[in-house]
Design an enzyme around this catalytic site. Structure first.
Site: not given
Length: 313
Positions: A124, A159, A209, A224, A232, A272, A280, A282
């Site tokens: 994050k 979050k 993604r 997504r 979400r 993301d 984000e 990842n």
């Protein structure tokens, strides 16, 4: 290229979904290239006299449900016997994960991704290095500040900093009588920092993604799309994955972030992006390989192992 010894530090192989699991795709690619693959879990790590050891088991894989792997006898040996170790343990990013990164610093061989950077690049918070790419963001544990941010924005998403798969993520709107309870819950009564971001309505269209290999984006991503009864964009939360072309804005984000990833030794990363905003970065064990391969006729893991082989030569 000579045959390499490749160790995969991962979650229990017994429980993976071979249709979706990215580490399984990496195992298949390494095996297809004639590399010798080894399997270990977090509990298999130890240190003796400053050298990190692993209880390593030879592994062979095949795309057959309920018969997807065969393990050989375990042998305790230095990780330095390996040419490369792929750190593919899934979050949560807890203290055991952090301690494992310390152990991997003493592996005596190449670890992908770099364990120091795994520890430093919170999924994050690492995006805060690129504030111009992010939505309006606050990080705080002060409930009063978070309430004020909600009043300014009208709609926000909050979050935890250590979660995964959408766990503990909430959508809040001004006037909701649950706000106080939710903020108390996610901050542990003000004991834990959280991230709050301006709500991006484009999330209804999907959370994109983008997979990065050695700082370069793969030519196609996965959108997504949240379930009708959720906001979400996480597959484990019920979102649906669909093919997504990379926009010029996506490529701009990749160009901005890529050099920093390479410099940090973050070889395999998932970005993301929602509505053109980076949300984000990842780095622990990014997913989406098999879906993006199917959507675009790619072989993401081939690109990854091209980079690994070139780095070892």
């Amino acid at each position: 290229m000579r045959s390499l010894k490749v160790a995969f530090l991962m979650d229990p192989i017994t429980g993976i979904n071979i249709k979706k699991d990215s580490t399984f795709a990496m195992l298949l690619e390494a095996q297809a290239r004639g590399h010798e693959c080894f399997y270990l879990e977090m509990a298999d790590l130890s240190v003796r006299d400053g050298r990190t050891l692993g209880r390593l088991r030879p592994v062979q894989v095949q795309r057959v449900e309920e018969a997807h792997f065969t393990l050989g006898e375990a042998e305790l040996r230095p990780l330095s016997d390996m040419d490369v170790v792929l750190m593919r343990k899934d979050p949560p990013f807890d203290m055991d994960y952090i301690f494992a990164t310390y152990l991997l610093e003493h592996a005596g061989t190449w670890v992908v991704n770099n364990p120091v950077s795994l520890r430093n690049a919170n999924e994050k918070l690492y995006a805060l290095h690129f504030p111009e790419l992010m939505p309006v963001t606050r990080v705080s544990r002060d409930i009063g500040q978070l309430r004020a941010f909600l009043e300014e924005e009208g709609e926000i998403v909050v979050k935890p900093l250590y979660g995964r798969g959408g766990e503990g993520v909430f959508y809040l709107h001004a006037g909701d009588r649950n706000v106080g309870s939710i903020l108390e819950t996610v901050t542990g009564g003000g004991a834990h920092y959280i991230m709050a971001q301006r709500y991006i309505p484009a999330v209804r269209e999907g959370d994109k993604r983008i997979l990065m290999v050695n700082g370069e984006p793969m030519p196609g991503g996965m959108l997504r799309v949240p379930a009708a009864n959720d906001f979400r964009g996480n597959l484990v939360a019920g979102a649906t994955g669909v093919a997504a072309e990379l926009s010029e804005r996506d490529l701009e984000i990749c160009r901005r972030v890529g050099p920093s990833l390479r410099e940090a030794g973050l070889i395999f990363v998932g970005l993301d992006v929602i509505g053109g905003f980076l949300t984000e970065i990842n780095v622990t064990s990014p997913t989406g390989v098999q879906e993006i391969d199917r959507f675009f006729g790619l072989n993401v893991c081939a690109k990854l192992f091209d980079v690994i082989e070139a780095g070892i030569q």
